[in-house]
Design a protein around this motif. Structure first.
Motif, PDB file in Angstrom:
ATOM      1  N   LEU A  90      19.102  54.395  69.822  1.00 39.76           N
ATOM      2  CA  LEU A  90      19.384  54.466  68.388  1.00 39.76           C
ATOM      3  C   LEU A  90      18.387  55.360  67.667  1.00 39.76           C
ATOM      4  O   LEU A  90      18.724  56.006  66.673  1.00 39.76           O
ATOM      5  N   HIS A  91      17.148  55.396  68.145  1.00 40.27           N
ATOM      6  CA  HIS A  91      16.140  56.267  67.544  1.00 40.27           C
ATOM      7  C   HIS A  91      16.552  57.728  67.679  1.00 40.27           C
ATOM      8  O   HIS A  91      16.385  58.523  66.753  1.00 40.27           O
ATOM      9  N   GLN A  92      17.090  58.069  68.853  1.00 38.78           N
ATOM     10  CA  GLN A  92      17.549  59.437  69.083  1.00 38.78           C
ATOM     11  C   GLN A  92      18.711  59.777  68.156  1.00 38.78           C
ATOM     12  O   GLN A  92      18.800  60.894  67.629  1.00 38.78           O
ATOM     13  N   ILE A  93      19.608  58.807  67.957  1.00 36.74           N
ATOM     14  CA  ILE A  93      20.755  59.041  67.080  1.00 36.74           C
ATOM     15  C   ILE A  93      20.290  59.268  65.651  1.00 36.74           C
ATOM     16  O   ILE A  93      20.774  60.186  64.967  1.00 36.74           O
ATOM     17  N   ALA A  94      19.354  58.455  65.179  1.00 36.22           N
ATOM     18  CA  ALA A  94      18.854  58.601  63.807  1.00 36.22           C
ATOM     19  C   ALA A  94      18.238  59.978  63.609  1.00 36.22           C
ATOM     20  O   ALA A  94      18.506  60.656  62.611  1.00 36.22           O
TER      21      ALA A  94
END
Length: 363
Positions: free
Chosen positions: A266-270
């Motif tokens: 999710l960090h990568q997506i953000a």
């Protein structure tokens, strides 16, 4: 600036949104139109530079950058003609600045695919086609009005007619408008139409728990397709991420280690969504707070100051700037200044991602 999360029904879109925002958007239960009104959430953008800054400047609080996400109900083939409440859903896409498309790249007999088979390229084509068809309708409706105004000699209307025709010609070749080069005047001429296939897109490949690195051939097909329109692809297992989002530290770190991940996907997506929106961060750092501020790429120093307060932009005098590397080398702002590394920039300065700034203003 905000991004809309889109996808066909049952691709894991709402599961992903819930994990990202820690909210409780309606889950599908194999029902295609579970989310009729878009759900909205605010997501922080993880940035390791904040931690590096606070190693030298200890604040009372640390504030990351944020972005707004909108979970838009599943789109189906024929949405541009009203299929599956499509017009309503498409209107929500029209209002966002970028599109995050979740593409299913996993097999699961318990989760029925709306088309009966898992084919990520077909899914990508379905949504792209619906967006382009909706744009064609929008432009056709706008053209007659623009032509009537142009006959009176209105220069802006004449430009608008020319740009609409240019866009229609591009769409007639089955090419989304994001692949059409328009200058700033041309973009301005059609900006009010909210053309959906012109919006930048990020693809999220929703993979199985056995393929967290996205090595499945289905994922490679998504990467190949995305490369054709210059889009980024991020792999995520929405099911796993939703489980991680419910855990507290250190349980989350333990589970990440077990599955071999350095951080939640999710960090990568953000971060990728932030980049897709054309955004970057600069920092302010002091004893009260260390904070990331969001600006569009290419913003000037006065525009950067304006995100803190409009008075900062209106009365802008100058900006004092140093880099994180300077801070790590000299340890304190005082030493940075004494070493002559504190730059003084004026109104024409273009902000750089990662700048650490002090603004001087007078109103």
């Amino acid at each position: 600036m905000e991004a809309g999360i889109v996808g066909l029904p049952n691709v894991g879109k709402s599961t992903l949104f819930n994990a990202l925002t820690a909210s409780k958007a309606a889950q599908s239960e194999n029902y295609p139109f579970c989310t009729i009104e878009p759900n909205e959430g605010i997501v922080s953008v993880p940035d390791a530079r904040l931690t590096r800054i606070t190693h030298f400047i200890t604040p009372q609080k640390t504030i990351p950058a944020i972005l707004k996400l909108v979970d838009i109900a599943g789109i189906v083939k024929g949405a541009s003609e009203g299929e599956g409440l499509g017009n309503k859903f498409l209107s929500h896409i029209r209002q966002v600045d970028a599109i995050v498309q979740v593409v299913r790249c996993f097999e699961d007999p318990d989760v029925i695919h709306v088309a009966g088979t898992v084919d990520p390229i077909a899914d990508m084509d379905t949504i792209e086609t619906e967006l382009m068809l909706a744009d064609i309708q929008t432009l056709e409706n706008a053209l007659s009005k623009a032509e009537r105004t142009a006959r009176s000699g209105d220069k802006e209307a004449k430009l608008r007619v020319a740009v609409i025709q240019k866009c229609n010609e591009h769409l007639s070749k089955d090419e989304p408008l994001r692949t059409l080069e328009l200058n700033s005047l041309e973009q301005s001429a059609v900006s009010s139409y909210g053309l959906m296939s012109a919006k930048p897109v990020l693809y999220v490949a929703n993979v199985s728990e056995n393929d967290l690195e996205g090595k499945d051939p289905l994922v490679q097909k998504v990467r190949d397709q995305a490369a054709k329109v210059g889009a980024t692809v991020v792999c995520v297992c929405a099911k796993l991420e939703s489980e991680l989002a419910e855990l507290e530290e250190p349980d989350r770190s333990e589970m990440l280690a077990e599955v071999g991940l350095a951080e939640p996907a999710l960090h990568q997506i953000a971060r990728a969504t932030y980049d897709t929106l054309g955004l970057e961060s600069y920092f302010t750092a002091g004893e009260k707070e260390v904070r990331a501020w969001t600006i569009p790429k290419g913003a000037t120093a006065p525009q950067g100051a304006g995100v803190i307060h409009s008075d900062f932009e209106r009365g802008f005098i100058r900006c004092e700037v140093y880099t994180l590397e300077d801070l790590e080398t000299y340890k304190t702002e005082k030493e940075i200044r004494q070493a002559g590394k504190l730059r003084v920039e004026g109104k024409s300065y273009i902000m750089q991602d990662g700048d650490i700034c002090h603004f001087l203003f007078n109103v």
